[in-house]
Design an enzyme around this catalytic site. Structure first.
Site, PDB file in Angstrom:
ATOM      1  N   TYR A 160      23.189 -67.522  -1.465  1.00 39.44           N
ATOM      2  CA  TYR A 160      23.184 -68.101  -0.359  1.00 39.44           C
ATOM      3  C   TYR A 160      23.463 -67.337   1.526  1.00 39.44           C
ATOM      4  O   TYR A 160      23.806 -67.608   2.397  1.00 39.44           O
ATOM      5  CB  TYR A 160      24.242 -69.354   0.044  1.00 39.44           C
ATOM      6  CG  TYR A 160      23.611 -70.705  -1.318  1.00 39.44           C
ATOM      7  CD1 TYR A 160      22.509 -70.892  -1.370  1.00 39.44           C
ATOM      8  CD2 TYR A 160      24.543 -71.432  -0.869  1.00 39.44           C
ATOM      9  CE1 TYR A 160      21.691 -71.676  -2.258  1.00 39.44           C
ATOM     10  CE2 TYR A 160      23.986 -73.131  -1.742  1.00 39.44           C
ATOM     11  CZ  TYR A 160      23.266 -72.589  -2.278  1.00 39.44           C
ATOM     12  OH  TYR A 160      23.037 -73.691  -3.268  1.00 39.44           O
TER      13      TYR A 160
ATOM     14  N   ASP B 138      30.185 -76.895  -2.450  1.00 40.18           N
ATOM     15  CA  ASP B 138      29.327 -76.167  -2.794  1.00 40.18           C
ATOM     16  C   ASP B 138      28.632 -75.375  -2.369  1.00 40.18           C
ATOM     17  O   ASP B 138      27.551 -75.074  -1.446  1.00 40.18           O
ATOM     18  CB  ASP B 138      27.883 -77.286  -3.997  1.00 40.18           C
ATOM     19  CG  ASP B 138      27.076 -76.816  -4.539  1.00 40.18           C
ATOM     20  OD1 ASP B 138      27.267 -76.591  -5.836  1.00 40.18           O
ATOM     21  OD2 ASP B 138      25.805 -75.283  -4.426  1.00 40.18           O
TER      22      ASP B 138
ATOM     23  N   LYS C 255      27.799 -70.076  -7.631  1.00 41.96           N
ATOM     24  CA  LYS C 255      26.413 -69.394  -8.645  1.00 41.96           C
ATOM     25  C   LYS C 255      26.232 -68.037  -8.557  1.00 41.96           C
ATOM     26  O   LYS C 255      26.603 -67.247  -7.182  1.00 41.96           O
ATOM     27  CB  LYS C 255      25.752 -70.260  -8.423  1.00 41.96           C
ATOM     28  CG  LYS C 255      25.904 -72.280  -7.902  1.00 41.96           C
ATOM     29  CD  LYS C 255      24.562 -72.606  -7.291  1.00 41.96           C
ATOM     30  CE  LYS C 255      25.289 -74.240  -6.716  1.00 41.96           C
ATOM     31  NZ  LYS C 255      24.925 -73.961  -5.603  1.00 41.96           N
TER      32      LYS C 255
ATOM     33  N   HIS D 165      23.006 -69.729 -11.909  1.00 42.45           N
ATOM     34  CA  HIS D 165      21.794 -70.589 -11.148  1.00 42.45           C
ATOM     35  C   HIS D 165      20.278 -70.922 -11.493  1.00 42.45           C
ATOM     36  O   HIS D 165      20.319 -71.499 -10.905  1.00 42.45           O
ATOM     37  CB  HIS D 165      21.830 -69.528  -8.986  1.00 42.45           C
ATOM     38  CG  HIS D 165      21.416 -70.129  -8.431  1.00 42.45           C
ATOM     39  ND1 HIS D 165      22.010 -69.729  -6.956  1.00 42.45           N
ATOM     40  CD2 HIS D 165      21.063 -71.605  -8.337  1.00 42.45           C
ATOM     41  CE1 HIS D 165      22.092 -70.877  -5.921  1.00 42.45           C
ATOM     42  NE2 HIS D 165      20.605 -71.347  -7.186  1.00 42.45           N
TER      43      HIS D 165
HETATM   44  P1  NDP Z   1      19.821 -82.077   1.426  1.00 43.89           P
HETATM   45  O1  NDP Z   1      18.582 -82.991  -0.197  1.00 43.89           O
HETATM   46  O2  NDP Z   1      21.171 -81.940   0.632  1.00 43.89           O
HETATM   47  O3  NDP Z   1      19.016 -82.989   2.334  1.00 43.89           O
HETATM   48  C1  NDP Z   1      19.863 -81.488   3.397  1.00 43.89           C
HETATM   49  C2  NDP Z   1      18.409 -82.337   4.661  1.00 43.89           C
HETATM   50  O4  NDP Z   1      18.816 -83.535   4.803  1.00 43.89           O
HETATM   51  C3  NDP Z   1      18.913 -81.121   6.404  1.00 43.89           C
HETATM   52  O5  NDP Z   1      18.369 -80.600   6.332  1.00 43.89           O
HETATM   53  C4  NDP Z   1      19.487 -81.997   6.397  1.00 43.89           C
HETATM   54  O6  NDP Z   1      19.850 -81.450   7.068  1.00 43.89           O
HETATM   55  C5  NDP Z   1      19.317 -83.457   6.147  1.00 43.89           C
HETATM   56  N1  NDP Z   1      20.219 -84.589   7.120  1.00 43.89           N
HETATM   57  C6  NDP Z   1      21.416 -84.628   5.414  1.00 43.89           C
HETATM   58  N2  NDP Z   1      21.894 -85.919   5.694  1.00 43.89           N
HETATM   59  C7  NDP Z   1      20.921 -87.049   6.553  1.00 43.89           C
HETATM   60  C8  NDP Z   1      20.623 -87.980   7.210  1.00 43.89           C
HETATM   61  N3  NDP Z   1      22.039 -88.521   6.569  1.00 43.89           N
HETATM   62  N4  NDP Z   1      19.934 -88.111   7.995  1.00 43.89           N
HETATM   63  C9  NDP Z   1      18.559 -87.277   8.189  1.00 43.89           C
HETATM   64  N5  NDP Z   1      18.692 -85.501   7.738  1.00 43.89           N
HETATM   65  C10 NDP Z   1      19.644 -85.579   6.810  1.00 43.89           C
HETATM   66  O7  NDP Z   1      19.256 -80.587   0.736  1.00 43.89           O
HETATM   67  P2  NDP Z   1      19.588 -79.284   0.104  1.00 43.89           P
HETATM   68  O8  NDP Z   1      17.955 -78.719   0.085  1.00 43.89           O
HETATM   69  O9  NDP Z   1      19.940 -78.671   1.014  1.00 43.89           O
HETATM   70  O10 NDP Z   1      20.950 -80.084  -1.233  1.00 43.89           O
HETATM   71  C11 NDP Z   1      21.929 -80.109  -1.242  1.00 43.89           C
HETATM   72  C12 NDP Z   1      22.692 -79.123  -1.240  1.00 43.89           C
HETATM   73  O11 NDP Z   1      21.997 -78.654  -3.340  1.00 43.89           O
HETATM   74  C13 NDP Z   1      22.762 -77.037  -1.071  1.00 43.89           C
HETATM   75  O12 NDP Z   1      23.352 -77.491   0.060  1.00 43.89           O
HETATM   76  C14 NDP Z   1      23.073 -76.316  -1.661  1.00 43.89           C
HETATM   77  O13 NDP Z   1      24.752 -77.002  -2.207  1.00 43.89           O
HETATM   78  C15 NDP Z   1      22.644 -77.399  -3.287  1.00 43.89           C
HETATM   79  N6  NDP Z   1      21.285 -77.072  -3.858  1.00 43.89           N
HETATM   80  C16 NDP Z   1      21.426 -76.482  -5.319  1.00 43.89           C
HETATM   81  C17 NDP Z   1      20.137 -75.529  -5.843  1.00 43.89           C
HETATM   82  C18 NDP Z   1      20.573 -75.107  -6.849  1.00 43.89           C
HETATM   83  O14 NDP Z   1      19.507 -74.547  -7.209  1.00 43.89           O
HETATM   84  N7  NDP Z   1      21.361 -74.740  -7.209  1.00 43.89           N
HETATM   85  C19 NDP Z   1      18.998 -75.788  -4.313  1.00 43.89           C
HETATM   86  C20 NDP Z   1      19.195 -76.062  -3.304  1.00 43.89           C
HETATM   87  C21 NDP Z   1      20.585 -76.993  -3.121  1.00 43.89           C
HETATM   88  P3  NDP Z   1      21.448 -81.676   8.862  1.00 43.89           P
HETATM   89  O15 NDP Z   1      21.952 -80.442   8.562  1.00 43.89           O
HETATM   90  O16 NDP Z   1      20.389 -80.591   9.825  1.00 43.89           O
HETATM   91  O17 NDP Z   1      21.468 -82.972   8.906  1.00 43.89           O
END
Ligand code: NDP
Length: 279
Positions: free
Chosen positions: A53, A48, A82, A115
């Protein structure tokens, strides 16, 4: 309910999406190829990304490298992007899509989303998505961050019903009314920031449940989603977390545990509120 990382869920147009995918929000373009490649090698089939981004080039390189490393074909992956919808005209939306495809070095997308709804900025953009869909350049079209009133408005003129609404969703923001509306209209709900960008992981209820099941807090929250048939995109740049976030198919949360997690709901957002976020 899905039972593996490669289990698919059927959309209202007959196409299928993996229930759990890898998101690449906030990953610099130059690091994204490695993350996407690792994701594919570790079994993720859904990637995704989004125009905003700034990492579609890296995503495209990662897809190519992931396919080469695994021997998978493009058709075995599911790629979402998006359009950043700041009152785009029909032509501007078509151009944005073509540029996305070019950056990704792909010849079609599996899913393309509007988006954000903006201040009702989506009418021409949706028409453009419908035409791209009819032309076969996108397998399915959907929206993101749409509230019920945005969906009601969209459905009043849309020829194609969106397959999905990707929204912020986690135990602090359960979005029940929106989920009910989407179910009624055969629109799947996909959770973004399912871990609340990490903030939900220190919640005592989540930690206690994790200890009880000998699982990580992240696994508990992601399991809570899949037991409710909520589609997911979760982000990690770390291979070990990519693996553990996908290792959620060998245990089950009891109804009381599910309820306790759902009761954390405070309608609390970590991202913007779609009703006030305009750009
Ligand atoms: P998430 O809720 O997926 O959390 C990601 C964060 O959690 C990162 O800092 C990651 O750190 C950490 N993390 C991941 N796995 C673990 C774990 N097992 N233990 C501890 N920490 C963990 O947040 P996102 O905002 O990234 O949402 C996911 C996806 O959703 C995005 O990447 C994007 O593709 C989508 N999105 C869409 C939006 C929209 O408006 N449509 C808005 C926001 C997101 P690290 O990478 O260091 O492991």
């Amino acid at each position: 309910m899905i039972h593996s990382l490669t289990d698919y869920v059927r959309f209202n147009n007959g196409t299928e999406i993996p229930g759990l995918g890898l998101g690449v929000f906030q990953i610099p373009d130059e690091d994204t190829a490695e993350v996407v490649k690792k994701g594919i090698i570790n079994g993720y089939r859904l990637i995704d990304t989004a125009q905003i981004y700034g990492n579609e080039v890296g995503t495209g390189i990662g897809i190519k490298e992931g396919l080469a490393a695994t021997g998978l074909s493009r058709e075995e992956l599911f790629i979402t992007s998006k359009v950043w919808n700041n009152h785009l005209t029909y032509d501007e939306t078509i151009n944005a899509f073509e540029e996305t495809l070019e950056r990704l070095a792909l010849d079609y997308l599996d899913l393309y989303l509007i988006h954000w709804p903006g201040k009702n900025a989506y009418k021409e953009a949706w028409k453009a998505l419908e035409d791209l869909y009819a032309a076969g350049k996108i397998k399915a079209i959907g929206v993101s961050n749409f509230e019920i009133h945005h969906l009601e408005d969209l459905l009043s003129f849309a020829k194609v019903v969106p397959v999905v609404n990707q929204v912020e969703l986690h135990p602090k923001l359960t979005q029940q009314a929106l989920r009910d509306f989407c179910e009624e209209h055969e629109i799947k709900v996909q959770a973004w920031s399912p871990l609340m960008q990490g903030k939900i992981l220190t919640e005592p209820v989540v930690k206690e449940t994790a200890e009880k099941h000998q699982k990580t807090p992240a696994q508990i929250v992601l399991r809570w989603d899949i037991q409710q048939d909520i589609l997911l995109v979760v982000k990690s740049v770390h291979e070990q977390r990519m693996q553990s976030n996908a290792d959620i198919f060998d245990f089950e949360l009891a109804p009381a545990e599910m309820a306790r997690l759902s009761n954390l709901n405070e309608a609390l957002r970590s991202g913007p509120d779609p009703d006030v976020f305009d750009f």
